[in-house]
Scaffold this motif. Sequence first.
Motif, PDB file in Angstrom:
ATOM      1  N   GLU A  76      24.996 -55.846 -50.514  1.00  0.00           N
ATOM      2  CA  GLU A  76      23.985 -54.973 -51.119  1.00  0.00           C
ATOM      3  C   GLU A  76      23.965 -53.600 -50.456  1.00  0.00           C
ATOM      4  O   GLU A  76      23.759 -52.584 -51.112  1.00  0.00           O
ATOM      5  N   ASP A  77      24.204 -53.568 -49.147  1.00  0.00           N
ATOM      6  CA  ASP A  77      24.240 -52.280 -48.436  1.00  0.00           C
ATOM      7  C   ASP A  77      25.359 -51.395 -48.966  1.00  0.00           C
ATOM      8  O   ASP A  77      25.161 -50.187 -49.171  1.00  0.00           O
ATOM      9  N   LEU A  78      26.539 -52.001 -49.158  1.00  0.00           N
ATOM     10  CA  LEU A  78      27.678 -51.217 -49.656  1.00  0.00           C
ATOM     11  C   LEU A  78      27.442 -50.791 -51.097  1.00  0.00           C
ATOM     12  O   LEU A  78      27.759 -49.659 -51.475  1.00  0.00           O
ATOM     13  N   LYS A  79      26.878 -51.675 -51.918  1.00  0.00           N
ATOM     14  CA  LYS A  79      26.559 -51.308 -53.303  1.00  0.00           C
ATOM     15  C   LYS A  79      25.638 -50.094 -53.340  1.00  0.00           C
ATOM     16  O   LYS A  79      25.849 -49.153 -54.117  1.00  0.00           O
ATOM     17  N   GLU A  80      24.610 -50.124 -52.495  1.00  0.00           N
ATOM     18  CA  GLU A  80      23.650 -49.008 -52.466  1.00  0.00           C
ATOM     19  C   GLU A  80      24.332 -47.709 -52.027  1.00  0.00           C
ATOM     20  O   GLU A  80      24.087 -46.642 -52.602  1.00  0.00           O
ATOM     21  N   ALA A  81      25.203 -47.813 -51.013  1.00  0.00           N
ATOM     22  CA  ALA A  81      25.914 -46.616 -50.538  1.00  0.00           C
ATOM     23  C   ALA A  81      26.820 -46.061 -51.634  1.00  0.00           C
ATOM     24  O   ALA A  81      26.894 -44.840 -51.842  1.00  0.00           O
ATOM     25  N   ILE A  82      27.513 -46.935 -52.348  1.00  0.00           N
ATOM     26  CA  ILE A  82      28.396 -46.511 -53.441  1.00  0.00           C
ATOM     27  C   ILE A  82      27.579 -45.854 -54.549  1.00  0.00           C
ATOM     28  O   ILE A  82      27.986 -44.827 -55.121  1.00  0.00           O
TER      29      ILE A  82
END
Length: 426
Positions: A76-82
């Motif tokens: 979820e952290d990477l999704k949000e950053a993307i």
Amino acid sequence: MKKYFNPEKEQWPSILKRPLFDASELEDQVKLILKDIQSSGGHALRKYTEKFDGTFLRKFSVTKEELAEAENLVSEDLKEAIQIAAANIEKFHSAQLPEIKKIETTPGVVCWQKPVAIEKVGLYIPGGSAPLFSSVLMLALPAKIAGCKEIILCTPPNKEGNINPAILYAAKLVGVTKVFKLGGVQAIGAMAYGADCIPKVNKIFGPGNQYVMAAKQLVSISDVAIDMPAGPSEVAIMADETANPEFIAADLLSQAEHGPDSQVLLVCKSAVFIEEVERALIGQLKNLSRSAIAEKALLNSESVVLENEEEMIELVNDYAPEHLIIAMKNYDEIAEKIINAGSVFLGNYTPESAGDYASGTNHTLPTNGWANSYSGVNIDSFIKKITFQEISKEGIRNLGPSIEIMAAAEELDAHKNAVTLRLKNL
């Protein structure tokens, strides 16, 4: 890094030379692969995918189920950053859309340009030692904003025949039309000629290794357009006493870790500063997972002391870097004098990696000195402009005589007659 202290200008070309190897043998290999793909299609694609990527694939297309599964595998952290990066990239590139302006050049003569999206574009995304999902955002978003109808993406599979889930998540997020498990020269050939289920495109975009770059340039001769000639990544940094040596070392390493053939260049005002940066490099290298790669790149790299600020600017313009960081107190003033660079980063708190990921600017940039004549990827890269003109009766009366005189002077009688007949009709 090799060090130079106030070198004479005669030395600059050798100092600024890129660490490129002889590509003649490489190009012969690439030509053979491309020719095989052109004649054998899918059979050749499977053969080279098995040879170079270590996996045999019957089907190259990524399914909807694979896209859905990839989304579940991304944190979820990477999704949000993307998503944050995608929003910034979309905002910056949307502002580049051109307006249609109609210009009356002579009373009764109206001319204008209409921007039209390139219909089919192909994106190449490396997926080997560093799966560049950020490049999906940098290429697919401008294509979508420009209005390209078909956006296909090729990226190499791993030995299990799968693609990095972050690449697939980014592709789905930004509206890529089709994704294919295909890398290297075979991906470029498939997009250039059309092979198996991969359609032929009008223009190919994206970074890659020396083989991919050679393939792009070869197919661009007669088969398909490409974004730009490119090669190993590079950064130049201009620094003075206000720069932070730790920051500078980190920025140098952020490019050096791309590959052993990458290059970094530090241009500063004092030998003491170079020593401080070198100490920081040694300390930071220990903590890098790609330290061996970065160390090799540093062997290709230089630090130059120039006490004259104007010479610093001249040297950097001669180098025409892909990335340029200006960490100097008067960076605004210096930036105005930079005429050759792909992307420029100003001040102590603007790392080059911001442009690589999330500030909004594009990271697909000209390397190897091509910044002296090429721009980085932008909205214009995905559109073509068609010119229109409309001439009224008044307009042909006003402009016609000039056209007749010019056509007669070039001895092109039919050109003149096309105007003369209309004038007589009036």
